[in-house]
Design an enzyme around this catalytic site. Structure first.
Site, PDB file in Angstrom:
ATOM      1  N   ASP A 130       0.857  -1.178   0.000  1.00 24.35           N
ATOM      2  CA  ASP A 130       0.000   0.000   0.000  1.00 24.35           C
ATOM      3  C   ASP A 130       0.899   1.236   0.000  1.00 24.35           C
ATOM      4  O   ASP A 130       1.497   1.564   1.020  1.00 24.35           O
ATOM      5  CB  ASP A 130      -0.916   0.022   1.217  1.00 24.35           C
ATOM      6  CG  ASP A 130      -2.029   1.060   1.082  1.00 24.35           C
ATOM      7  OD1 ASP A 130      -1.748   2.147   0.549  1.00 24.35           O
ATOM      8  OD2 ASP A 130      -3.166   0.774   1.501  1.00 24.35           O
ATOM      9  N   ALA A 152     -12.571  -6.121  -5.318  1.00 23.50           N
ATOM     10  CA  ALA A 152     -12.431  -4.690  -5.054  1.00 23.50           C
ATOM     11  C   ALA A 152     -13.240  -3.905  -6.073  1.00 23.50           C
ATOM     12  O   ALA A 152     -14.417  -3.636  -5.859  1.00 23.50           O
ATOM     13  CB  ALA A 152     -10.961  -4.284  -5.081  1.00 23.50           C
ATOM     14  N   GLU A 170     -20.400  -3.479 -15.841  1.00 23.82           N
ATOM     15  CA  GLU A 170     -21.396  -4.235 -15.092  1.00 23.82           C
ATOM     16  C   GLU A 170     -22.792  -3.738 -15.435  1.00 23.82           C
ATOM     17  O   GLU A 170     -22.991  -2.533 -15.609  1.00 23.82           O
ATOM     18  CB  GLU A 170     -21.132  -4.096 -13.588  1.00 23.82           C
ATOM     19  CG  GLU A 170     -19.805  -4.695 -13.157  1.00 23.82           C
ATOM     20  CD  GLU A 170     -19.577  -4.631 -11.651  1.00 23.82           C
ATOM     21  OE1 GLU A 170     -20.448  -4.072 -10.935  1.00 23.82           O
ATOM     22  OE2 GLU A 170     -18.530  -5.118 -11.194  1.00 23.82           O
ATOM     23  N   HIS A 189     -20.682  -9.258  -8.400  1.00 21.12           N
ATOM     24  CA  HIS A 189     -20.429  -8.120  -7.497  1.00 21.12           C
ATOM     25  C   HIS A 189     -21.215  -8.260  -6.185  1.00 21.12           C
ATOM     26  O   HIS A 189     -21.937  -7.352  -5.761  1.00 21.12           O
ATOM     27  CB  HIS A 189     -20.781  -6.801  -8.182  1.00 21.12           C
ATOM     28  CG  HIS A 189     -20.047  -5.628  -7.614  1.00 21.12           C
ATOM     29  ND1 HIS A 189     -19.621  -4.562  -8.372  1.00 21.12           N
ATOM     30  CD2 HIS A 189     -19.656  -5.342  -6.341  1.00 21.12           C
ATOM     31  CE1 HIS A 189     -19.008  -3.677  -7.601  1.00 21.12           C
ATOM     32  NE2 HIS A 189     -19.026  -4.132  -6.357  1.00 21.12           N
TER      33      HIS A 189
END
Length: 309
Positions: A170, A230, A260, A281
């Site tokens: 990160d 994610a 989507e 999702h």
């Protein structure tokens, strides 16, 4: 008026109705053109990830004061346009953390063990004991978390409980930050080269789009597993399918997609791809998380409108 364009827990809807008029139509995300007329007198809008909150939509909602997001990702909401119109956006931060973390760990277990892929052979009267017995245990494997926010940290906690070693990357979290805990902070290239399972935990930005592309996949440990719960677009879906067919990538679970819902035409890119799980999702959607997300969103909306009165 409070307009809700995607599915929400019934109890939370009743809570909102007790505070004022509600227009609830969970199918509106499939009819975006029908939303603007409903917003002329709306004070609040509640969405999930499929309703596109654009500047044009906000222009049709002159009285809008806040937006409740039934989830945490905000890439479907134009935050600059919201700020310009003084519309406050409330994500349901933390309410679906456990659900996503459980999805990631479950996907790792299933894809490593692989025994659950033999149902069709069993129903056909076959006995594929050899292939079904070639799976691996999760204990002792290395889990690499790309992004180390709240969901990644909960995933790390669950994974360590199963005996996994956890590493993370990160760039926005200093390597000496105590939030890392027992998780080792690594450069992305090092993480990809050593992790048995790589899980994505980053938002979709210009810097993260196709973060996992063909080059990154080639740098992954041969036979490793990729999980993306994610945001669609942080992995190159075509490159993932190619890597799976080539055998370099051992398996993958994708819950989010660049477009989507995933149409049949787009899904054809995954045809004949082995060791692949596709889900619509729903990593953060369970009965429990839906209640938490909906209740938090309802509370945020009611509190905001009460302050504005």
């Amino acid at each position: 008026m409070i307009v809700i364009t995607e599915f929400m827990d019934a109890e939370a809807i009743d809570t909102l109705r007790a505070a004022g008029a509600v227009h609830y139509d969970p199918g509106l995300a499939d009819r975006q053109e029908a939303i603007p007329p409903l917003l002329r007198d709306a004070a609040a809008l509640v969405v999930r990830n499929r309703t596109l909150v654009t500047g044009a939509l906000l222009a049709a909602a002159p009285r809008l004061r806040c937006i409740g997001r039934l989830g945490v990702g905000l890439d479907n909401i134009d935050l600059n346009a919201c700020a310009a119109q003084d519309v406050t956006v409330y994500p349901a931060t933390g309410a679906n953390t456990l659900s996503v973390a459980e999805y990631v760990v479950t996907a790792a277990l299933v894809l490593l063990r692989r025994a659950w892929f033999c149902t069709s052979d069993m129903l056909a009267g076959k006995w594929p004991r050899g292939a079904a017995g070639e799976g691996q245990e999760v204990a002792g494997k290395i889990l690499g978390l790309v992004g180390y926010g709240a969901i990644a940290r909960e995933t790390a906690r669950l994974a360590r409980g199963l005996g996994m070693d956890v590493v993370g990357h990160d760039p926005f979290l200093p390597g000496d930050d105590p939030a890392w805990g027992a998780t080792r902070s690594l450069p992305l290239a090092d993480l990809l080269g050593m992790a048995d399972v790589v899980s994505m935990h980053v938002p979709l930005t210009q810097g993260t789009r196709h973060l996992i592309d063909s080059a990154a996949l080639a740098n992954m440990k041969p036979g490793a597993i990729l999980i993306n719960a994610a945001r669609g677009g942080v992995v190159d879906e075509t490159a993932v399918a190619v890597a799976l067919r080539a055998g370099h990538l051992g398996a993958a679970a994708l819950d989010t997609f660049e477009n989507e819902p995933l149409t049949q035409d787009r899904a054809s890119a995954f045809a004949d791809t082995p060791n692949l799980i596709l889900t619509p999702h729903i990593a953060g959607v369970t009965e429990e998380s839906n209640r938490r997300v909906s209740a938090l969103t309802a509370a945020n909306i009611i509190q905001h409108l009460a302050r504005q009165d």
